[in-house]
Design an enzyme around this catalytic site. Structure first.
Site, PDB file in Angstrom:
ATOM      1  N   THR A   1       0.829  -1.201   0.000  1.00 55.12           N
ATOM      2  CA  THR A   1       0.000   0.000   0.000  1.00 55.12           C
ATOM      3  C   THR A   1       0.866   1.255   0.000  1.00 55.12           C
ATOM      4  O   THR A   1       1.916   1.263   0.634  1.00 55.12           O
ATOM      5  CB  THR A   1      -0.834  -0.012   1.302  1.00 55.12           C
TER       6      THR A   1
ATOM      7  N   VAL B   1     -12.582  -5.506   3.115  1.00 56.08           N
ATOM      8  CA  VAL B   1     -11.994  -4.166   3.179  1.00 56.08           C
ATOM      9  C   VAL B   1     -10.911  -4.193   4.250  1.00 56.08           C
ATOM     10  O   VAL B   1     -11.123  -4.724   5.347  1.00 56.08           O
ATOM     11  CB  VAL B   1     -13.072  -3.119   3.523  1.00 56.08           C
TER      12      VAL B   1
ATOM     13  N   ASP C   1      -7.492  -1.994   6.228  1.00 53.44           N
ATOM     14  CA  ASP C   1      -7.327  -0.781   7.041  1.00 53.44           C
ATOM     15  C   ASP C   1      -7.207   0.493   6.205  1.00 53.44           C
ATOM     16  O   ASP C   1      -7.553   1.584   6.660  1.00 53.44           O
ATOM     17  CB  ASP C   1      -6.060  -0.911   7.894  1.00 53.44           C
TER      18      ASP C   1
ATOM     19  N   THR D   1       0.804   0.077   6.661  1.00 50.82           N
ATOM     20  CA  THR D   1       0.831  -0.888   5.567  1.00 50.82           C
ATOM     21  C   THR D   1       0.969  -2.277   6.176  1.00 50.82           C
ATOM     22  O   THR D   1       1.442  -2.422   7.295  1.00 50.82           O
ATOM     23  CB  THR D   1       2.008  -0.576   4.603  1.00 50.82           C
TER      24      THR D   1
END
Ligand code: SD4
Length: 335
Positions: free
Chosen positions: A195, A224, A226, A246
């Protein structure tokens, strides 16, 4: 006695003081020798190119919010990047579902989760923040909103992603591997990163942050992580600082990780110590799980001091300021 007239006078003075204090604090900091901004920091090696884009806004005296949006759009658009944006790996049913959020210096925030067919979820998140009374839109509603706002609906599943998904279907085993891109040699993926979380302070001393991802590869449809959850994947408090995360999002959500890091900085922790403490909380709650996974936090305080900490080694972050545009730092780790 505290009469009404006096009260009005005092509160009016208080209000103008409050209005003044934000810019006054920023200006004071901007003038002190140890204030280190404008600055932008972001997760993983690909943060270098993302920061460079954000810097174009910051060096002109632009707003941190514009900088972080422009910055994270670089990995979102990168066709070789299978962990963020348009070329992200799909879920186990073959859907590319993206998560992103953004937060500004006034505490405004916007987010989209499990959005499909839209290449730049961070820009949709920004419009959720600016044009709706809501903070978060998910799934079909998020896509519908994006299309209404003029975003192009596209097929995001690339040939490489489809190939990797079909390969994965042969075993269909979901086991997030630590720093996965580095270890598995997934076809078409040249990077060691996941991420992108980005935090910036502009020349006026104001903070913003953004976070965007395709989430864990081959996740369940509808999952989904964080990254689009304010407080988990990202949090910004203009008085204190900002944090982003991440790694395996479930563990970050359980601990409201980025909010925790910012609150620890509010208590006086340095950015690095705040990140370390948040990592320790995750390990303490589920020590056996923590040994198998990666979670990393990245944080910056109001003065422009930054730091990071991760469960496992291998976490990197990029820093860009007036002195250096391509600094890559290895985040410290517990293991
Ligand atoms: C998620 N935190 O969806 C993201 C993905 C990630 O390393 O950062 N992976 O859980």
């Amino acid at each position: 006695m505290y009469n009404r007239r006096k009260f009005i006078k005092v509160s009016a003075a208080g209000a103008s003081l409050a209005a003044l204090s934000r810019s006054a604090v920023a200006e004071t900091l901007a003038q002190t020798a140890d204030a280190k901004f404008p600055i932008v920091i972001s997760t993983w090696d690909f943060g270098i190119v993302a920061n460079k884009e954000a810097w174009k806004t910051l060096e002109k005296g632009g707003r941190a919010l514009d900088a972080v949006e422009a910055g994270v759009k670089i990995p979102e658009a990168d066709m070789k990047n299978h962990t963020v944006g348009r070329a992200g790996y799909p879920d186990r049913d073959g859907h590319v579902t993206l998560d992103a959020c953004i937060m500004d210096d006034f505490g405004n925030c916007g987010s989209v989760a499990a959005i499909e067919h839209i290449a730049h979820p961070v820009s949709v998140a920004r419009l959720v923040m600016e044009k709706t009374p809501h903070v978060m839109l998910v799934g079909e509603g998020a896509t519908q909103f994006a299309v209404e706002q003029g975003f192009k609906k596209e097929k995001l599943l690339t040939p490489e992603s489809e190939k990797a998904w079909k390969e994965w279907l042969k075993t269909a085993k979901y086991s997030p591997v630590i720093n996965i891109e580095n270890k598995q040699g997934i076809p078409g993926n040249q990077y060691n990163h996941d991420t992108i979380g980005m935090l910036a302070i502009d020349a006026k001393g104001n903070l913003s942050g953004a976070c965007t991802t395709s989430g864990m590869a081959f996740k369940m449809h509808g999952r989904v992580g964080d990254s689009p959850i304010i407080g988990a994947g990202l949090y910004v408090d203009n008085e204190v600082g900002g944090a982003t995360s991440t790694g395996v999002g479930e563990e970050v959500i359980r601990n409201v990780g980025s909010f925790l890091v910012v609150e620890l900085m509010r208590q006086g922790y340095s950015p690095e110590d705040a990140c370390k403490e948040a990592v320790k909380r995750i390990i303490k709650k589920k020590p056996e799980t923590a040994k198998q996974i990666q979670v990393g936090f990245l944080a910056i305080n109001k003065k422009g001091e930054y730091g990071a900490y991760a469960i496992q080694s291998g976490f990197s972050f990029a820093v860009c300021n007036a002195e250096q545009q391509d600094l890559l730092i290895k985040g410290k780790s517990i293991y």
